[in-house]
Structures are given as structure tokens and as C-alpha cells.
Design an enzyme around this catalytic site. Structure first.
Site, PDB file in Angstrom:
ATOM      1  N   CYS A  91       8.435 -78.510  -4.299  1.00  0.00           N
ATOM      2  CA  CYS A  91       7.804 -78.527  -5.613  1.00  0.00           C
ATOM      3  C   CYS A  91       8.255 -79.735  -6.438  1.00  0.00           C
ATOM      4  CB  CYS A  91       8.053 -77.232  -6.368  1.00  0.00           C
ATOM      5  SG  CYS A  91       9.790 -76.906  -6.666  1.00  0.00           S
ATOM      6  N   ARG A 151       9.976 -70.069 -11.779  1.00  0.00           N
ATOM      7  CA  ARG A 151      11.329 -70.627 -11.771  1.00  0.00           C
ATOM      8  C   ARG A 151      12.022 -70.255 -13.093  1.00  0.00           C
ATOM      9  NH1 ARG A 151      12.972 -76.282 -11.954  1.00  0.00           N
ATOM     10  NH2 ARG A 151      12.069 -76.384 -14.003  1.00  0.00           N
ATOM     11  N   ASP A 167      15.499 -83.358  -8.258  1.00  0.00           N
ATOM     12  CA  ASP A 167      16.950 -83.275  -8.397  1.00  0.00           C
ATOM     13  C   ASP A 167      17.655 -83.641  -7.091  1.00  0.00           C
ATOM     14  OD1 ASP A 167      17.876 -82.593 -11.039  1.00  0.00           O
ATOM     15  OD2 ASP A 167      16.640 -80.804 -10.848  1.00  0.00           O
ATOM     16  N   GLU A 181      17.917 -78.025  -4.210  1.00  0.00           N
ATOM     17  CA  GLU A 181      17.851 -79.278  -4.976  1.00  0.00           C
ATOM     18  C   GLU A 181      19.230 -79.873  -5.229  1.00  0.00           C
ATOM     19  OE1 GLU A 181      15.917 -78.566  -8.768  1.00  0.00           O
ATOM     20  OE2 GLU A 181      16.885 -76.632  -9.000  1.00  0.00           O
ATOM     21  N   HIS A 229      10.008 -85.895 -19.022  1.00  0.00           N
ATOM     22  CA  HIS A 229       9.102 -84.919 -19.612  1.00  0.00           C
ATOM     23  C   HIS A 229       7.697 -85.486 -19.777  1.00  0.00           C
ATOM     24  CE1 HIS A 229       7.146 -82.949 -23.068  1.00  0.00           C
ATOM     25  NE2 HIS A 229       7.527 -81.878 -22.411  1.00  0.00           N
ATOM     26  N   ARG A 265       7.467 -73.744 -14.441  1.00  0.00           N
ATOM     27  CA  ARG A 265       8.723 -74.068 -15.141  1.00  0.00           C
ATOM     28  C   ARG A 265       8.735 -73.287 -16.453  1.00  0.00           C
ATOM     29  NH1 ARG A 265       7.301 -79.623 -13.106  1.00  0.00           N
ATOM     30  NH2 ARG A 265       9.153 -80.539 -12.152  1.00  0.00           N
ATOM     31  N   GLY A 299      13.400 -78.862  -4.326  1.00  0.00           N
ATOM     32  CA  GLY A 299      13.264 -79.550  -5.614  1.00  0.00           C
ATOM     33  C   GLY A 299      13.713 -80.988  -5.397  1.00  0.00           C
ATOM     34  N   THR A 300      12.791 -81.781  -4.907  1.00  0.00           N
ATOM     35  CA  THR A 300      13.203 -83.121  -4.459  1.00  0.00           C
ATOM     36  C   THR A 300      13.416 -84.101  -5.615  1.00  0.00           C
ATOM     37  OG1 THR A 300      10.872 -83.436  -3.959  1.00  0.00           O
ATOM     38  CG2 THR A 300      12.344 -83.046  -2.094  1.00  0.00           C
TER      39      THR A 300
END
Ligand code: PEP
Ligand code: MG
Length: 522
Positions: free
Chosen positions: A476, A262, A414, A390, A100, A206, A411-412
Site C-alpha cells: 500500500c 489502518r 516507510d 514497513e 501530505h 488512513r 508500507g514501502t
């Protein structure tokens, strides 16, 4: 003396970071005393007084008393957002490049050093120890977000200015690139900055980040802890105006540029109350006992939350969440179109899909609600529904997934986590040994592993296009702003990359270089 093409090819894309973020004064840095090192999670240089809480950062920092502060935490949570905005820099003991703290700091262009395992922190008594030095609240500390180095004291920094030549180079880059460049943003402030830096829309909004402000978090907690569908729906109904307001603000900032939204992704317990005080408040609000709340929180505990009840799995178990998000998004889009005349086509992105049937299940819920809203508002608005790729299974079955998805966004973060099988938040702790022993060269969360993860991306591109030749393809994950990964995305035929606002110029230049290099080799 050289052509614009040569000029564009000569600049190291990553070096643009130095133009966009503060740096240390060279002389001051020579004398500085390094006390430790963490992951260089967000570039720039920062120096300020140590604070241990978001509240203190807000009180003393930007927007408060106007002092320079550095927020030092074990790790940050979305609730710390206002304190992060007020800080010059952020230092955490835990978490990787996609934690985060790292993601949010990059979004804001704030310097961040994350995952400094040697940092021994006690947030209660407001003290930490690093490299044999004890830091208390108010002591000065300096961070280098480019190297990950941490210095004791107030090391002088200098701001940078973007002059006209920067724009000229960027215009040249835009002329040569084929890849689109979007941004990852979930608030109007980051959106505005990204557009200034050349973003052509939002590739990843997000939505969970929108729920953490003090007026929303109690409502989302009520939703999570609800015992019946009716209770959950009531709590969600209370959230609609907030979420809709956010979407409207984003669409207004975008002025007609596209936005991929998303749907809710993190495991729900990330939203749960942490302190006794918060638990008490929530219990009162929900007419439950403190014990009830604690029990419910325990029930939500997961041993492996990142592979747990998150992503589209939330919408499968609680379809009302997807309904709420669809209503908020469609109402916002239709209203902004009416108010400002922008030609908006919402792009709805379902996360963490691994099986086409689960995508279809959620998609049907979305379509049902979207059509209902359109009818209510007498609108003929179009919208697209796509998914993130992902999970390795999604890449492997991309031909099937493309039957239902109008677009893919890789979603590279994950996909890397799940392909390597190591946690994106913890891998930093052991990867050093891998670099030292030359097993891996570099952090695969920073630079796309083209051999393994990249193969899955390629496979999904081919399979996706086979089913749906005009499928729109983007990335993304954090790799979307890393030059060698951008080149890879160009070569495999993606339509766009999406990255944090301050990396948009890097992506523009890297995309141009990829296109020019391709021509040179042909
Ligand atoms: C990803 O997994 O690459 C991604 C962009 O989503 P998030 O980082 O929010 O999981
Ligand atoms: Mg993800």
C-alpha cells in the site's frame, strides 16, 4: 490486426496518466515561461490564480466563487483538505512524493508539484518569489504535475475524456492479470472514483485523515492533551460517532468490496494547534491556560517524529485509542451489514510494527473490544487482523510476525525511508546530486528499489508464508501504482497492490503486463 494480448503489452502503463488528467495545450505550452521546477508529485496540468490559504481557496475555488485557483503553501497539513479540494493545483516549497500534499493530491486526482526548494514564500504577507518573478495573491500560475515544471501566467489546459476503447483495453487487462488491484482511500469521494476506475476494494484507509475536519480536530486535540486516562477516554468517546459515521459511509460506497482500515499512525503532535487563536480556543474548551496548552505541546515535541511516538506505539501507550477505533469500525460494519446486507469482514491493520509482541499487545486489545461489540450487537461478524510491514525489523522477523498477523501489507514509503535511512519528506533536497553523479538512478520513493528494499519484501514474503501459507499479501506504499514496482509485486507473489484512485488503471494494466511477460519467459 493484433491480438488483445499484444495490445495490452504495447501500451506503456504510465502513459494512461495522460488519459485521466488534464494536459496543457501544446501550442500554449511552447510560449509559456517556466520559472522553476519541483517534484512531479501528482500528474495533470493546472492553471489558476495563486492563493495562499485553504480558506481563500475554498472561498474562491470549486464550490465557492467557481474560479480556478492554485494553492501555494510552504507545505500542506491535513487541515488544508477543503482548500485542496477546491483548487485546480497545489504547489509546495517543502515535502517529497509521500508528503501530505502529494498523497492527498494523488488521491483526488489533482495536479501537484511539491518540494520546490527554490520557492521563497511568505504566507503571512501572501507573496512568493520563484525564478526571479514575484507572485502575489491573484496572479496566475500554471503547474505541470507530470514534469514538475512551474510556469508564470495562465497556460491553457485541456480536459481529457475516457472513451470506450479505454474500457475495452482495461477489460482485456483484467482478464490477464493475477494481482488484485485495490485503492488507498479514506473518504467516500475518493472511494467512489477508485471503484469507477476499477478498484476492487480499499487496501489502505488512513484513519488519521478522518480527524482533521473542523468538527473533529478539537476533540482529537483534547484527547492528545488529556492528563488522565479518564479524560482521554471521554475525548475519544466524543470521537466515536464521527469515526463510525465515516466508516459507515465508506462501507456503503464500497457495496461489499473489502476495506483494510489502518489504525492511527502519525505522531500526535501533527494534530496540535498551530495558531494563537487555536491555542486560545482549546485552552478555553479544556479549562486550561494558554500557557498550559503551550507547555503540553512542547512536551510532545520530538526530534525525529517519523521514528518517534507513532504507529502502533500510540496504541501501546494509549490502548484506549485502539479501543475507540475498534468500536467505531465494528459498530459501523455490523450496522451496514444489517442495513444493506453486504457481507462485510473488517480488515484491521496495525501500523509500524517491528516486534511481534507489540503486535500481539495491540491485537489483544482489538479482539477484546471487537468481541464486546459483537456481543452487544448480537453479531457473529468475522474480522481479520494484520499488520503493515514497513520497518526493516518487521521484514527480518516476518516469520514471527506472521504468527499473529493474518495479512501483511507492505508500507514501502516507510520501508524505503528506514532502509535507506533518509527522510521521505526531505530526501528530495539532496537526491538530485545522487542522480547527477549516477549513484542512484531514480527516486526510490517513486520506483521501488528492488535491490535493497525489494530484498526485504521478498524475505518477508517467504518468511510470512513459511509460518502461515495462506497469509494475504499486499502493498500500500506509493509504489503500488508504479508499473515496474507492480511487476515486482507480481513476481514475488503478492496478492494485490493498492494505490491512489487515479493510478488504479495503471496498476491494472501493469499487473496484466507482468502476468503476460511471465508467460512469455516460461
Ligand atoms: C507506507 O509507509 O508505505 C504507508 C503506506 O503508510 P504511510 O504513507 O501512511 O506512512
Ligand atoms: Mg507508513
Amino acid at each position: 490486426m493484433i491480438t488483445p494480448k499484444e495490445a495490452v503489452l504495447r501500451i506503456e502503463a504510465k502513459s494512461l496518466d495522460q488519459l485521466l488528467h488534464p494536459t496543457f495545450d501544446n501550442e500554449a505550452l511552447k510560449k509559456a515561461h517556466a520559472v522553476g521546477e519541483g517534484l512531479p508529485a501528482s500528474p495533470g496540468a493546472a492553471a489558476g490564480k495563486v492563493v495562499f490559504s485553504a480558506e481563500e481557496a475554498k472561498r474562491l475555488g470549486k464550490g465557492g466563487a467557481g474560479e480556478r485557483v492554485v494553492l501555494v503553501r510552504l507545505e500542506t497539513t491535513p487541515e488544508d483538505i477543503e482548500g485542496m479540494v477546491a483548487s485546480q493545483g497545489i504547489l509546495t516549497a517543502r515535502g517529497g512524493r509521500t508528503s501530505h500534499a502529494a498523497v492527498v493530491a494523488r488521491g483526488m486526482g489533482t495536479c501537484c508539484v511539491a518540494g520546490c526548494g527554490a520557492l521563497k514564500i511568505n504566507e503571512e504577507i501572501k507573496v512568493f518569489e520563484l525564478g526571479g518573478v514575484t507572485f502575489k495573491e491573484g496572479d496566475y500560475i500554471s503547474l505541470d504535475g507530470n514534469t514538475g515544471k512551474i510556469y508564470a501566467g495562465d497556460v491553457k489546459t485541456k480536459d481529457t475524456e475516457i472513451a470506450g476503447d479505454f474500457g475495452r483495453i482495461m477489460d482485456w487487462a483484467d482478464k490477464y492479470r493475477r494481482l488484485g488491484v485495490r485503492t488507498n482511500a479514506d473518504n467516500p469521494r475518493d472511494t467512489k472514483k477508485a471503484i469507477e476506475l476499477g478498484a476492487e476494494g480499499i487496501g489502505l484507509c488512513r484513519t488519521e485523515h478522518m480527524f482533521f475536519e473542523s468538527d473533529r480536530i478539537p476533540k482529537i486535540r483534547k484527547m492528545i492533551l488529556a492528563s488522565t486516562v479518564e479524560e482521554r477516554e471521554n475525548a475519544l468517546n466524543e470521537l466515536i460517532p464521527f469515526q463510525k459515521g465515516d466508516f459507515k459511509a465508506m462501507y456503503k460506497e464500497l457495496k461489499g468490496l473489502p476495506m483494510t482500515v489502518r489504525y492511527l499512525d502519525p505522531p500526535l503532535h501533527e494534530f496540535l494547534p498551530n495558531t494563537e487563536e487555536e491555542i486560545k480556543e482549546l485552552a478555553k474548551d479544556m479549562h486550561l491556560t494558554v500557557e498550559d496548552i503551550k507547555n503540553k505541546c512542547d512536551e510532545l515535541h520530538e526530534f525525529n517524529p517519523m521514528m518517534g511516538h507513532r504507529g502502533c506505539r500510540l496504541a501501546v501507550t494509549y490502548p484506549e485509542i485502539a479501543r475507540m477505533q475498534t468500536r467505531a469500525l465494528m459498530e459501523a460494519a455490523i450496522e451496514v451489514k444489517e442495513e444493506d446486507g453486504y457481507d462485510i469482514v473488517p480488515e484491521i491493520m496495525i501500523p509500524l510494527v517491528g516486534e511481534v509482541k507489540e503486535l500481539k499487545f495491540v491485537k489483544d486489545i482489538v479482539i477484546e473490544t471487537a468481541e464486546l461489540v459483537k456481543k452487544e450487537k448480537h453479531s457473529d461478524m468475522k474480522y481479520h487482523i494484520g499488520t503493515m510491514i514497513e520497518i526493516p525489523r518487521a521484514a527480518i522477523t516476518a516469520d514471527k510476525i506472521a504468527e499473529e498477523a493474518e495479512f501483511f501489507s507492505f508500507g514501502t514509503n516507510d520501508l524505503t525511508q528506514m532502509t535507506f535511512g533518509f527522510s521521505r519528506d526531505d530526501a528530495g533536497k539532496f537526491l538530485d546530486s545522487y542522480y547527477q553523479n549516477k549513484i542512484y538512478e531514480i527516486d526510490p520513493f517513486a520506483k521501488l528499489d528492488q535491490v535493497g528494499v525489494g530484498e526485504l519484501v521478498k524475505m518477508a514474503v517467504e518468511k510470512g508464508k513459511k509460518t502461515r501459507p495462506d497469509i494475504k499479501l499486499g502493498i500500500c506504499g506509493e509504489h503500488g501504482g508504479e508499473p515496474s514496482s507492480v511487476e515486482f509485486c507480481h513476481n514475488v507473489g503478492l496478492n494485490y497492490v493498492s494505490c491512489s484512485p487515479f493510478r488504479v488503471p495503471i496498476a491494472r494494466l501493469a499487473a496484466a503486463q507482468a502476468a503476460l511477460k511471465e508467460k512469455q519467459t516460461k
